[in-house]
Design a protein around this motif. Structure first.
Motif, short mmCIF file in Angstrom:
data_model
loop_
_atom_site.label_atom_id
_atom_site.label_comp_id
_atom_site.label_asym_id
_atom_site.label_seq_id
_atom_site.Cartn_x
_atom_site.Cartn_y
_atom_site.Cartn_z
N ALA A 1 -31.21 1.08 13.43
CA ALA A 1 -31.53 1.86 12.24
C ALA A 1 -32.16 0.88 11.27
O ALA A 1 -31.47 0.06 10.66
CB ALA A 1 -30.28 2.50 11.64
N GLY A 2 -33.47 0.91 11.17
CA GLY A 2 -34.16 -0.14 10.44
C GLY A 2 -34.03 -1.44 11.22
O GLY A 2 -34.34 -1.51 12.40
N THR A 3 -33.51 -2.48 10.56
CA THR A 3 -33.29 -3.76 11.24
C THR A 3 -31.84 -3.93 11.68
O THR A 3 -31.49 -4.96 12.27
CB THR A 3 -33.66 -4.92 10.30
OG1 THR A 3 -32.87 -4.84 9.10
CG2 THR A 3 -35.13 -4.88 9.94
N ARG A 4 -31.02 -2.94 11.42
CA ARG A 4 -29.59 -3.04 11.76
C ARG A 4 -29.34 -2.56 13.18
O ARG A 4 -29.80 -1.49 13.58
CB ARG A 4 -28.76 -2.22 10.77
CG ARG A 4 -27.26 -2.24 11.07
CD ARG A 4 -26.48 -1.73 9.86
NE ARG A 4 -26.76 -0.34 9.58
CZ ARG A 4 -26.04 0.68 10.04
NH1 ARG A 4 -25.01 0.44 10.84
NH2 ARG A 4 -26.34 1.91 9.70
N THR A 5 -28.61 -3.36 13.95
CA THR A 5 -28.23 -2.96 15.30
C THR A 5 -27.06 -1.99 15.23
O THR A 5 -26.01 -2.31 14.68
CB THR A 5 -27.83 -4.18 16.14
OG1 THR A 5 -28.94 -5.09 16.22
CG2 THR A 5 -27.44 -3.77 17.55
N VAL A 6 -27.25 -0.80 15.79
CA VAL A 6 -26.21 0.22 15.76
C VAL A 6 -25.37 0.19 17.03
O VAL A 6 -24.15 0.33 16.99
CB VAL A 6 -26.84 1.62 15.57
CG1 VAL A 6 -25.77 2.71 15.59
CG2 VAL A 6 -27.62 1.67 14.26
N PHE A 7 -26.00 -0.01 18.17
CA PHE A 7 -25.25 -0.12 19.43
C PHE A 7 -26.05 -0.94 20.43
O PHE A 7 -27.27 -1.11 20.31
CB PHE A 7 -24.93 1.26 20.02
CG PHE A 7 -26.15 2.08 20.37
CD1 PHE A 7 -26.88 1.84 21.53
CD2 PHE A 7 -26.56 3.12 19.55
CE1 PHE A 7 -28.00 2.59 21.85
CE2 PHE A 7 -27.68 3.88 19.86
CZ PHE A 7 -28.40 3.61 21.01
N LYS A 8 -25.34 -1.46 21.40
CA LYS A 8 -25.94 -2.18 22.53
C LYS A 8 -25.07 -1.87 23.73
O LYS A 8 -23.90 -2.24 23.78
CB LYS A 8 -26.00 -3.68 22.27
CG LYS A 8 -26.79 -4.46 23.30
CD LYS A 8 -26.98 -5.91 22.86
CE LYS A 8 -27.92 -6.64 23.81
NZ LYS A 8 -28.16 -8.04 23.35
N THR A 9 -25.63 -1.17 24.71
CA THR A 9 -24.82 -0.65 25.80
C THR A 9 -25.60 -0.66 27.11
O THR A 9 -26.84 -0.73 27.11
CB THR A 9 -24.34 0.77 25.47
OG1 THR A 9 -23.44 1.23 26.47
CG2 THR A 9 -25.52 1.74 25.39
N ALA A 10 -24.89 -0.58 28.21
CA ALA A 10 -25.53 -0.52 29.53
C ALA A 10 -26.18 0.83 29.74
O ALA A 10 -25.74 1.85 29.19
CB ALA A 10 -24.50 -0.80 30.62
N GLY A 11 -27.23 0.85 30.55
CA GLY A 11 -27.86 2.10 30.92
C GLY A 11 -26.95 2.91 31.83
O GLY A 11 -26.01 2.39 32.44
N GLU A 12 -27.25 4.21 31.94
CA GLU A 12 -26.47 5.10 32.80
C GLU A 12 -27.31 5.51 33.99
O GLU A 12 -28.51 5.75 33.87
CB GLU A 12 -26.04 6.35 32.02
CG GLU A 12 -25.15 6.06 30.82
CD GLU A 12 -24.91 7.31 29.99
OE1 GLU A 12 -23.90 7.99 30.24
OE2 GLU A 12 -25.75 7.60 29.12
N GLY A 13 -26.68 5.59 35.15
CA GLY A 13 -27.36 6.02 36.36
C GLY A 13 -26.91 7.41 36.75
O GLY A 13 -26.57 8.24 35.91
N GLY A 14 -26.92 7.67 38.05
CA GLY A 14 -26.40 8.95 38.53
C GLY A 14 -27.45 9.97 38.88
O GLY A 14 -27.12 11.15 39.04
N ALA A 15 -28.72 9.56 39.03
CA ALA A 15 -29.72 10.51 39.49
C ALA A 15 -29.43 10.90 40.94
O ALA A 15 -28.80 10.14 41.69
CB ALA A 15 -31.12 9.92 39.38
N VAL A 16 -29.89 12.08 41.33
CA VAL A 16 -29.70 12.53 42.70
C VAL A 16 -30.29 11.49 43.65
O VAL A 16 -31.44 11.09 43.52
CB VAL A 16 -30.38 13.89 42.92
CG1 VAL A 16 -30.26 14.32 44.38
CG2 VAL A 16 -29.77 14.94 42.00
N GLY A 17 -29.49 11.03 44.62
CA GLY A 17 -29.94 10.04 45.58
C GLY A 17 -29.64 8.61 45.20
O GLY A 17 -29.77 7.70 46.02
N ASP A 18 -29.23 8.37 43.95
CA ASP A 18 -28.91 7.01 43.52
C ASP A 18 -27.55 6.57 44.06
O ASP A 18 -26.62 7.38 44.16
CB ASP A 18 -28.84 6.93 41.99
CG ASP A 18 -30.20 6.74 41.36
OD1 ASP A 18 -31.18 6.52 42.10
OD2 ASP A 18 -30.29 6.81 40.11
N PRO A 19 -27.41 5.27 44.39
CA PRO A 19 -26.07 4.75 44.69
C PRO A 19 -25.16 4.91 43.47
O PRO A 19 -25.63 4.99 42.34
CB PRO A 19 -26.33 3.27 45.00
CG PRO A 19 -27.77 3.19 45.35
CD PRO A 19 -28.45 4.25 44.53
#
Length: 424
Positions: free
Chosen positions: A248-266
């Motif tokens: 939000a502007g220059t402020r870091t609000v969150f830092k998190t891992a991406g999410e998977g789970g698409a059809v066919g994904d491990p």
């Protein structure tokens, strides 16, 4: 002439006859107190005047405050966020709902109360719909749709997962190499993985990083891109190697891992490290029913090792580290695709069986990848095992690698298991 003693005695007699007026000492003390009080008032007034000048100057010169984040109330069991991206495309949303119903096999009891988080066309990518709604059993769900480029850009359901907690969620994402072709089929393009990210209102910029490729991104740098992005990544990028940061502007609000789970994904199964030595890790499993020998264990920075034993009674698994003598895997260099076989020597990892020839050049720092058997692809989701420690001589068929994962600091790994039979 009087002596000194006589003079002192005379002065003492004169002093005895002198009497101060009644209340004189009290008056002196009061006057002194008034003087001190006036001095404090003057000093305080001067200080206040200086402070007022400083505050006024700050108000004039200080930068304006950054965007203010206001929590959006939940919409029942759903995120209460307004639709993100460009103008909502009602036609796309209707097509997505139709695809959702037909894919789920619930045409007799279609999804209800569907509300979009995104329903728009993305330049250079195509249509994207992210929607929430109740399934035929009344359970709240979250779904992602993109176009199947092999079928006239028809919208295809890519992921169907339980709706996230609306009171705690700041961002939803889907990172996969299976977002542009038929359902469950991985892209073969080098830049074939995409990250679809939608964040809470008030965010001004999203940054997507992956450790699967070399990139230099300045923290908080770049132009504001809003709270919805579709980011192109290398085909070896996966949810465990991807990090999403919201600003939000220059402020870091969150830092998190991406999410998977698409059809066919491990499916990445988290496992906590409970013991380690130079050859292996022991990890605890909340549910080890899908864990098998031969599956890869990964961390954000790359490959940790391979599962060599599973104890279902203890809910534990043993992982041979890439430096252990029990580890062996086919590998290839990133981009240049020079093949070889990696194995551990006990304290390091080397690549052997590298073919000779002008095209088999490996330079210091080159990234080396190991295919993930759970991906059913040699390139999609391939995991970085290490980097060449030095240049390989032209007449050499081996090269030593520097691992990219610091095993000594690991507290958790992700074990890559084959995709579930269904997306739900």
């Amino acid at each position: 002439m009087r002596s000194e003693t006589q003079i002192r005695q005379g002065l003492a007699e004169l002093a005895d006859t002198v009497r101060s007026r009644e209340g004189y000492e009290a008056n002196v003390r009061k006057r002194a107190q008034r003087i001190r009080t006036r001095r404090r008032v003057v000093s305080a007034a001067a200080a206040a005047a200086c402070l007022a000048v400083v505050v006024s100057a700050f108000r004039i010169l200080a930068p304006a405050a950054g965007p203010q984040l206001v929590a959006t109330p939940p919409d029942g069991p759903f995120l209460g966020w307004a639709s993100a991206g460009d103008a909502l495309d009602a036609g796309l949303l209707a097509e997505a709902v139709k695809a959702w119903d037909s894919t789920s096999g619930s045409s007799a009891s279609p999804h209800s109360a569907v509300r979009p988080l995104v329903a728009t066309q993305v330049p250079y990518f195509g249509p994207v719909v992210v929607a929430q709604g109740y399934d035929s059993d009344g359970a709240p769900r979250l779904s992602f749709f993109t176009a199947d480029r092999s079928n006239g850009s028809a919208l295809t359901l890519r992921a169907d997962r339980p709706a996230p907690d609306p009171a705690q969620t700041q961002v939803v994402s889907l990172v996969s190499s299976r977002l542009t072709g038929p359902s469950g089929v991985a892209s073969s393009d080098y830049w074939g993985t995409y990250a679809i990210v939608v964040a809470m209102p008030g965010l001004t910029k999203l940054q997507v990083d992956t450790t699967a490729i070399d990139q230099t991104l300045r923290q908080g740098g770049g132009l504001d891109n809003g709270r919805f992005v579709v980011e192109e990544l290398s085909n070896s990028s996966t949810a465990p190697t991807t990090t999403i940061t919201g600003y939000a502007g220059t402020r870091t609000v969150f830092k998190t891992a991406g999410e998977g789970g698409a059809v066919g994904d491990p499916l990445a199964v988290s496992a906590a490290v409970v013991h380690r030595d130079q050859q292996q890790l022991t990890v605890s499993l909340a549910d080890g029913r899908t864990i098998r020998e031969g599956q890869l264990a990964v961390a954000r920075d790359g490959l940790v090792g391979r599962v060599t034993a599973v104890d279902q009674d203890k809910k534990q698994a043993t992982i041979a580290l890439i430096t252990s003598t029990a580890f062996v895997s086919p590998v290839y260099t990133n981009i240049s695709n020079v093949p070889g076989t990696a194995h551990g020597t006990g304290d390091k990892v080397v690549v052997e069986n590298i073919p000779l020839g002008e095209k088999s050049i490996i330079n210091e720092g080159n990234r080396v990848l190991a295919p993930d058997p759970a991906q059913r692809s040699d390139t999609a989701g391939a995991v970085t095992i290490g980097r060449a420690t030095r240049d390989k001589p032209n007449d050499a068929t081996t090269v030593e690698l520097t691992p990219t994962v610091d095993v000594a600091k690991l507290t958790e790994v992700q074990i890559m298991t084959p995709p579930a039979a269904a997306s739900r």
